[in-house]
Design an enzyme around this catalytic site. Structure first.
Site, mmCIF file in Angstrom:
data_model
loop_
_atom_site.group_PDB
_atom_site.id
_atom_site.type_symbol
_atom_site.label_atom_id
_atom_site.label_comp_id
_atom_site.label_asym_id
_atom_site.label_seq_id
_atom_site.Cartn_x
_atom_site.Cartn_y
_atom_site.Cartn_z
ATOM 1 N N LYS A 19 0.821 -1.215 0.000
ATOM 2 C CA LYS A 19 0.000 0.000 0.000
ATOM 3 C C LYS A 19 0.857 1.268 0.000
ATOM 4 C CE LYS A 19 -2.319 -0.675 3.818
ATOM 5 N NZ LYS A 19 -1.801 -1.996 4.259
ATOM 6 N N ARG A 93 -8.225 1.441 10.699
ATOM 7 C CA ARG A 93 -7.880 0.029 10.865
ATOM 8 C C ARG A 93 -8.909 -0.704 11.702
ATOM 9 N NH1 ARG A 93 -2.231 0.414 9.834
ATOM 10 N NH2 ARG A 93 -1.091 -1.537 9.874
ATOM 11 N N ARG A 132 11.623 -7.359 3.140
ATOM 12 C CA ARG A 132 11.712 -5.934 3.429
ATOM 13 C C ARG A 132 12.503 -5.690 4.717
ATOM 14 N NH1 ARG A 132 6.089 -2.759 4.221
ATOM 15 N NH2 ARG A 132 6.095 -3.761 6.247
ATOM 16 N N ARG A 138 12.815 -1.790 10.325
ATOM 17 C CA ARG A 138 11.607 -1.814 11.149
ATOM 18 C C ARG A 138 11.623 -3.011 12.083
ATOM 19 N NH1 ARG A 138 6.103 -0.704 7.826
ATOM 20 N NH2 ARG A 138 5.341 -1.881 9.615
ATOM 21 N N ARG A 149 0.760 -9.475 12.936
ATOM 22 C CA ARG A 149 0.079 -8.373 12.252
ATOM 23 C C ARG A 149 -1.001 -8.890 11.317
ATOM 24 N NH1 ARG A 149 5.468 -6.035 10.224
ATOM 25 N NH2 ARG A 149 4.271 -4.809 8.740
HETATM 26 P P1 ADP Z 1 1.879 -2.434 7.923
HETATM 27 O O1 ADP Z 1 0.653 -2.110 7.143
HETATM 28 O O2 ADP Z 1 3.070 -2.721 7.064
HETATM 29 O O3 ADP Z 1 1.669 -3.451 8.998
HETATM 30 P P2 ADP Z 1 1.911 0.244 9.148
HETATM 31 O O4 ADP Z 1 3.116 1.055 8.889
HETATM 32 O O5 ADP Z 1 0.640 0.659 8.507
HETATM 33 O O6 ADP Z 1 2.339 -1.211 8.774
HETATM 34 O O7 ADP Z 1 1.655 0.138 10.730
HETATM 35 C C1 ADP Z 1 2.663 -0.279 11.634
HETATM 36 C C2 ADP Z 1 2.116 -0.336 13.058
HETATM 37 O O8 ADP Z 1 1.659 0.978 13.458
HETATM 38 C C3 ADP Z 1 0.910 -1.240 13.259
HETATM 39 O O9 ADP Z 1 1.274 -2.586 13.462
HETATM 40 C C4 ADP Z 1 0.278 -0.596 14.506
HETATM 41 O O10 ADP Z 1 0.985 -0.934 15.678
HETATM 42 C C5 ADP Z 1 0.485 0.880 14.277
HETATM 43 N N1 ADP Z 1 -0.649 1.525 13.552
HETATM 44 C C6 ADP Z 1 -0.576 2.136 12.330
HETATM 45 N N2 ADP Z 1 -1.773 2.611 11.954
HETATM 46 C C7 ADP Z 1 -2.642 2.284 12.945
HETATM 47 C C8 ADP Z 1 -4.041 2.493 13.141
HETATM 48 N N3 ADP Z 1 -4.798 3.112 12.205
HETATM 49 N N4 ADP Z 1 -4.606 2.028 14.277
HETATM 50 C C9 ADP Z 1 -3.879 1.413 15.213
HETATM 51 N N5 ADP Z 1 -2.556 1.181 15.094
HETATM 52 C C10 ADP Z 1 -1.939 1.606 13.967
#
Ligand code: ADP
Length: 191
Positions: A19, A93, A132, A138, A149
């Site tokens: 994404k 989310r 990645r 990360r 996740r």
């Molecule tokens: P990916 O989609 O690759 O898992 P993101 O960069 O979108 O990673 O998110 C990494 C982490 O940040 C998530 O695992 C969570 O802990 C936190 N996070 C990001 N966006 C949200 C959200 N909208 N609500 C709750 N936690 C979030």
């Protein structure tokens, strides 16, 4: 009067679906502001802010950060935008976040325009994240946390797809293929 050039794209899909990269390209091409909540939270962790200290253990474990924290971050980002031209990556989310976002967007007179959903099989997702992880730095790009996740996505984020599907706004996109192929599908879906 809502501004005619408002555009709000919500990009859905599991962790590792690509994404971030695709949203970046769409943002550049359509003059949208990309709002990635993962990037915003990681930035707080890097700068060791109070919020960063609070959320670091959650990010490291692959758990979600509480909804009220996310809503406050998003409210802040949207406050000064006119027109409202954004693409959300990683937000909402949960169904609660989606409902709160609707309230905010209503206030701004900028309804959701499109909800592309990027679909990629689970085994491909884990492989991509582990790959990645070799360069991303990360702490959550390990196989174990990646699996966590995926579970969080299935339990807490997938139900929210129905929220937008009920309004006929979800466009499912096959996320397997070259970057260009996938991007072409996304652009067709959003336009
Ligand atoms: P990916 O989609 O690759 O898992 P993101 O960069 O979108 O990673 O998110 C990494 C982490 O940040 C998530 O695992 C969570 O802990 C936190 N996070 C990001 N966006 C949200 C959200 N909208 N609500 C709750 N936690 C979030």
């Amino acid at each position: 009067m809502p501004n005619q050039s408002n555009k709000v794209v919500i990009f859905l899909g599991p962790p590792g679906a690509g994404k971030g990269t695709q949203a970046e390209r769409l943002a550049a091409e359509q003059q949208l502001l990309k709002i990635s909540t993962g990037d915003i939270l990681r930035d707080h962790v890097t700068r060791n802010t109070e919020l960063g200290q609070q959320v670091k253990p959650l990010l490291d474990a692959g758990h979600l950060v509480p909804d009220d924290i996310l809503i406050a971050l998003i409210r802040d980002r949207l406050a000064s935008l006119d027109p409202v031209r954004v693409i959300f990556d990683g937000f909402p989310r949960t169904t609660a976040q989606a409902q709160e976002l609707d309230v905010l967007l209503e206030e701004l007179g900028a309804p959701v325009s499109a909800v592309p959903l990027l679909e990629v099989p689970d085994d491909v997702l884990i492989a991509r994240i582990v790959e990645r992880g070799k360069t991303s730095g990360r702490s959550d790009d390990t196989e174990e946390v990646a699996r966590n996740r995926q579970t969080v996505y299935r339990d807490q984020t997938q139900p929210l797809i129905d929220y937008y599907a009920a309004r006929g706004q979800v466009h499912t996109i096959n996320g397997v293929g070259s970057m260009d192929e996938v991007y072409g599908r996304i652009r067709d879906a959003v336009n």
